[in-house]
Each structure stands twice: as C-alpha cells, then as structure tokens.
Design a protein around this motif. Structure first.
Motif, PDB file in Angstrom:
ATOM      1  N   SER A 121     -94.415 -11.019  68.546  1.00  0.00           N
ATOM      2  CA  SER A 121     -93.098 -11.639  68.669  1.00  0.00           C
ATOM      3  C   SER A 121     -92.041 -10.630  68.220  1.00  0.00           C
ATOM      4  O   SER A 121     -92.275  -9.827  67.321  1.00  0.00           O
ATOM      5  CB  SER A 121     -93.035 -12.891  67.796  1.00  0.00           C
ATOM      6  OG  SER A 121     -91.712 -13.374  67.729  1.00  0.00           O
ATOM      7  N   HIS A 129     -96.710 -10.353  62.874  1.00  0.00           N
ATOM      8  CA  HIS A 129     -96.189  -9.693  61.675  1.00  0.00           C
ATOM      9  C   HIS A 129     -96.548  -8.218  61.594  1.00  0.00           C
ATOM     10  O   HIS A 129     -96.185  -7.565  60.616  1.00  0.00           O
ATOM     11  CB  HIS A 129     -96.707 -10.396  60.408  1.00  0.00           C
ATOM     12  CG  HIS A 129     -96.165 -11.777  60.235  1.00  0.00           C
ATOM     13  ND1 HIS A 129     -96.546 -12.606  59.215  1.00  0.00           N
ATOM     14  CD2 HIS A 129     -95.255 -12.473  60.957  1.00  0.00           C
ATOM     15  CE1 HIS A 129     -95.900 -13.761  59.325  1.00  0.00           C
ATOM     16  NE2 HIS A 129     -95.134 -13.709  60.370  1.00  0.00           N
ATOM     17  N   ASP A 156    -103.099 -13.179  66.180  1.00  0.00           N
ATOM     18  CA  ASP A 156    -101.662 -13.372  66.033  1.00  0.00           C
ATOM     19  C   ASP A 156    -101.117 -12.154  65.288  1.00  0.00           C
ATOM     20  O   ASP A 156    -101.258 -12.029  64.071  1.00  0.00           O
ATOM     21  CB  ASP A 156    -101.396 -14.661  65.239  1.00  0.00           C
ATOM     22  CG  ASP A 156     -99.907 -14.923  65.025  1.00  0.00           C
ATOM     23  OD1 ASP A 156     -99.111 -13.978  65.144  1.00  0.00           O
ATOM     24  OD2 ASP A 156     -99.554 -16.077  64.716  1.00  0.00           O
ATOM     25  N   LYS A 183     -89.201 -10.117  62.384  1.00  0.00           N
ATOM     26  CA  LYS A 183     -90.492  -9.524  62.770  1.00  0.00           C
ATOM     27  C   LYS A 183     -90.367  -8.001  62.652  1.00  0.00           C
ATOM     28  O   LYS A 183     -89.264  -7.481  62.526  1.00  0.00           O
ATOM     29  CB  LYS A 183     -90.848  -9.920  64.198  1.00  0.00           C
ATOM     30  CG  LYS A 183     -90.709 -11.384  64.496  1.00  0.00           C
ATOM     31  CD  LYS A 183     -91.734 -12.217  63.774  1.00  0.00           C
ATOM     32  CE  LYS A 183     -91.389 -13.679  63.972  1.00  0.00           C
ATOM     33  NZ  LYS A 183     -92.432 -14.614  63.796  1.00  0.00           N
TER      34      LYS A 183
HETATM   35  C1  LIG Z   1     -92.847 -15.751  64.598  1.00  0.00           C
HETATM   36  C2  LIG Z   1     -94.257 -16.109  64.628  1.00  0.00           C
HETATM   37  C3  LIG Z   1     -94.862 -16.691  65.745  1.00  0.00           C
HETATM   38  C4  LIG Z   1     -94.140 -17.122  66.982  1.00  0.00           C
HETATM   39  O1  LIG Z   1     -93.170 -16.349  67.472  1.00  0.00           O
HETATM   40  P1  LIG Z   1     -92.145 -16.916  68.558  1.00  0.00           P
HETATM   41  O2  LIG Z   1     -91.630 -15.676  69.153  1.00  0.00           O
HETATM   42  O3  LIG Z   1     -91.164 -17.741  67.820  1.00  0.00           O
HETATM   43  O4  LIG Z   1     -92.943 -17.747  69.500  1.00  0.00           O
HETATM   44  C5  LIG Z   1     -96.211 -16.947  65.689  1.00  0.00           C
HETATM   45  N1  LIG Z   1     -96.941 -16.650  64.613  1.00  0.00           N
HETATM   46  C6  LIG Z   1     -96.407 -16.115  63.528  1.00  0.00           C
HETATM   47  C7  LIG Z   1     -97.291 -15.835  62.356  1.00  0.00           C
HETATM   48  C8  LIG Z   1     -95.057 -15.820  63.487  1.00  0.00           C
HETATM   49  O5  LIG Z   1     -94.518 -15.290  62.383  1.00  0.00           O
END
Ligand SMILES: *Cc1c(COP(=O)(O)O)cnc(C)c1O
Length: 351
Positions: free
Chosen positions: A118, A97, A94, A123
């Motif tokens: 994202s 960030h 993920d 972000k």
């Molecule tokens: C924002 C975020 C997401 C998801 O992003 P979306 O675009 O809203 O689906 C997933 N993981 C983390 C750690 C995030 O900060």
C-alpha cells in the motif's frame, strides 16, 4: 488483496485467516470477496502471527492465510509456511509496512503465493492512495490480472481530495505537527473534505473503491519513489537504531529482533505500562507517537468488532498489545525529533 483472493478462487462460504492487531482494511478485503475473516493471535512479546495459534484457527473451510509483517518486522515465516503447507492453504503476505525487510536473508513478499503493498500516508512509500500486488506463482498471474479487471478512474471529487491531501501532507507534515494534522484530518474526513483512512464497515457491501484504479499522479510518484526505495531502507535502519538508542538510554527496551532478520521498520514499536499517559504526554509535548493499533481491528471499537466477525477474547495477546504498544515514526526521525523524544521519555519516567 481482494484481487489475490479472487484470483485464488476464494468466495462466499470460504474463510481467510488474518492476524488480530491489524487494521480494518484487511478483513474488509476478505469480506469484499464474500469470505469470512478468521483471526489468529500474535506471539507473546511480539507483533506478528503466532504459528501455534494459526494451527488451531485453520479449519477445513480455510482457503488462504494472510501474514502481516507488522511495522516492517518480518513474521516468523518458516513455521507459518509449514502450518499452511500441512493444511494445503496458500499463504499471502501483507507487505504494506515494508518493501525491503528480509527474513533469513530473503526479502519479504517472496515467501507466499503473492504479496500486496500500500502507498498511502504512513506507509514506507507514501504516494497517495493506491497499492500493488506481486505474484510468485506463475499459474496465478493470469487469474489475478483478470480479477483486477477493468479499473475505473475515481470520480473527480475524490481525485481532488487525494491531490489536496497529498499537498497538505507534503507541505505541513513534520513529527512536531503530527497531532495537529491528525486532528485536522479527522475533522476533514468527518465532513468528507478528505479521504478517511478507513471505510465504514456497516453498509453491508464493499466500498466502490475496490473498482478504482491508481491515479496517474500517484503512479508517477510511485515510480520515482521506487527508484530510491533501497536508499530509503538504509536510512530507515539507521534512523531506527538512533531511536532504539534513545529508548535504551531511558531504560525502555525496544522489540527484540530475530537474528538473521533485516528489519526495515516503518514505525518503531514500544510496550509501555501506561499507554494513555504516554500518548497524553506526547500530545502535550507535540511529539509524534502513534496509538495504532488501538484495538485488535483498528479503529473498530469492541462493540463494532462483530462487523468483521471478531469474537471478543479470542486473541488475548493482541488485545493486551493494543493496550500497551505505541510507535514512533522512523524515516522522519531527525535530530529534532530525537531531542523531543528524549524530553517525552524523561517526562514519562518521572513518576
Ligand atoms: C494500510 C494497510 C493495509 C491496507 O492498505 P489500503 O491501501 O488502505 O488498502 C493493509 N494492511 C496493513 C497492515 C496496512 O497497514
């Protein structure tokens, strides 16, 4: 993220591990493919997955592990990957960030079978609503492309809301307007005048959002921003170091960084002993300080956590961290912000 899971063949009856101290979008994506989220605790004094607890959480039904690089601080990928390898479970990163942080000299997003990003508000590259996937395993590329499938254009009302929100964000956002905009945004989302950050989790089915493609306008902004992403990362590192200096001047210790890591933070976290007082003072002095994650699966309250299968008390370090950690914006931290942060720290320390 749901597309990665689908591409891996994850579905009903399967489990996917994610960390506690995250936002609801992560378990939401797991549940969108019919799988059950399992929560792994974070390391003591850290903000990322604890590999020791991961080994305990994984079961024979676990089909994937999602590792989050919280606030842009790389998770400890080597021991995490080892646990995953031993269990024969693929690792997904993920990277919402950070695009440019490095772990042992290599950019995050290159360690798992795939990574997701994202581009929402808050972000590293804020372009509107949308995300991206990178795939590191050639055999997975086709499956994921198929899982992404035919994407629909969002309805016109949603497109207008996104455009309006982006315009407001660009024109009105400054660290000093954070609290006012946060209130305005909360109010506007309640009346569906803005796209809220989080979907309701009590409807029993995935949000229609999962079928929507990225808007052309967001795509164009993303292309433009990607071209300056490296320069932006350099700037983030420099700004973060100014914030850290400021914290240390007021006897607050920023989060320790692993030697060998290059941390490109989107937010700079700090543990404080009285988070509620810190936030109240921040609001009063109009200094941008974020409270997230206020709960282990932000913004779900303890009585809502069963909606994502989080068992109270199962991740005590994450629960404690929610009561302690605040965070500061990095890229927008100009001289004015640093001066206001100093005022806030002084006020906070004066008791
Ligand atoms: C924002 C975020 C997401 C998801 O992003 P979306 O675009 O809203 O689906 C997933 N993981 C983390 C750690 C995030 O900060």
């Amino acid at each position: 993220m749901a597309a990665i899971l689908r591409g891996l063949g994850v579905g009903p009856g399967d489990e996917v591990v994610t960390q506690a101290y995250t936002c609801v979008a992560v378990p939401e994506g797991i549940m969108a493919v019919g799988a059950t989220p399992l929560f792994c605790d974070i390391r003591k004094n850290g903000i990322n997955m604890d590999p020791g607890h991961l080994a305990e959480v994984i079961t024979p039904k676990t089909r994937a592990v999602i590792v989050q690089h919280t606030f842009g601080y790389p998770a400890d990928l080597a021991p995490i990957a080892r646990v995953c390898d031993e269990a024969g479970v693929p690792l997904i990163e993920d990277c919402c960030h950070t695009l440019e942080s490095q772990y042992n000299g290599e950019t995050v997003g290159s360690f798992g079978v795939a990574a997701f990003y994202s581009f929402e508000w808050g972000k590293p590259l804020a372009c509107g609503i949308g995300g991206a996937i990178t795939v590191n395993r050639a055999t997975l590329q086709e499956e994921i492309e198929q899982a992404v499938g035919e994407q629909l254009d969002p309805p016109i009302a949603r497109r207008l809301r996104v455009a309006l929100q982006y315009a407001v964000f660009r024109i009105a956002y400054r660290p000093s307007t954070y609290w006012a905009l946060k209130d305005l945004f909360g109010f506007a989302s309640r009346f569906r005048l803005a796209e809220g950050n989080y979907n309701p989790m009590n409807t029993g089915e995935p949000s229609p959002e999962f079928a929507y493609g990225m808007l052309r306008s967001v795509e164009r902004r993303l292309e433009r921003q990607l071209s300056v992403s490296i320069a932006k990362a350099e700037r983030a590192i420099a700004q973060a170091s100014l914030i850290k200096d400021c914290l240390q001047r007021f006897d607050h210790q920023p989060l320790a960084e692993r030697p060998g890591d290059r941390v490109v933070p989107v937010r700079l976290p700090l543990r404080v002993s009285d988070k509620q007082r810190f936030l109240a003072l921040a609001r009063q002095h109009r200094v941008e300080v974020a409270e997230w994650y206020a709960t282990v699966v932000h913004p779900l309250q303890p009585d809502e956590q069963r909606l994502v299968a989080y068992a109270a008390g199962s991740c005590p370090v994450a629960e404690q961290s929610c009561r302690e950690i605040v965070s500061f914006p990095v890229v927008s931290a100009d001289d004015r912000y640093l001066a206001s942060l100093a005022t806030l720290l002084k006020a906070y320390n004066a008791r």
